[in-house]
Design a protein around this motif. Structure first.
Motif, short mmCIF file in Angstrom:
data_model
loop_
_atom_site.label_atom_id
_atom_site.label_comp_id
_atom_site.label_asym_id
_atom_site.label_seq_id
_atom_site.Cartn_x
_atom_site.Cartn_y
_atom_site.Cartn_z
N UNK A 120 6.92 -6.66 2.06
CA UNK A 120 8.16 -6.30 1.53
C UNK A 120 8.04 -5.87 0.14
N UNK A 121 7.06 -5.69 -0.43
CA UNK A 121 6.94 -5.38 -1.89
C UNK A 121 6.33 -4.16 -1.92
N UNK A 122 6.06 -3.61 -3.25
CA UNK A 122 5.22 -2.61 -3.53
C UNK A 122 6.20 -1.16 -3.68
N UNK A 123 6.00 -0.37 -4.91
CA UNK A 123 6.58 0.58 -5.15
C UNK A 123 6.74 1.76 -4.04
N UNK A 124 5.34 2.05 -3.45
CA UNK A 124 5.53 2.74 -2.03
C UNK A 124 4.72 2.46 -1.08
N UNK A 125 5.47 1.44 -0.17
CA UNK A 125 4.91 0.82 0.93
C UNK A 125 4.34 1.80 1.80
#
Length: 66
Positions: free
Chosen positions: A13-18
């Motif tokens: 559910x995280x990260x700048x570009x999943x």
């Protein structure tokens, strides 16, 4: 004797570009001995969290037989 060890894919559910592929796997159940493709560019199969910067998790699925 086939293995029945399964896991549920949990996207971080995280990260700048999943990774779209990993987002799509969220909640899906896979076998540890037959993991899904984790990198569509190389057709590499593997487990959640295996790729660099992947924070997905494998949640074990336990089947209880009566």
């Amino acid at each position: 004797f086939p293995s029945h060890d399964m896991f549920r894919w949990l996207h971080s559910g995280g990260g700048k570009s999943p990774r779209d592929l990993h987002v799509g796997y969220d909640g899906e159940v896979f076998a540890f001995d037959d993991p899904p493709i984790i990198d569509p560019h190389t057709n590499t199969r593997g487990l959640p969290g295996q790729l660099i910067n992947c924070r997905c998790r494998a949640i074990p699925v336990i089947e209880i037989e009566e």
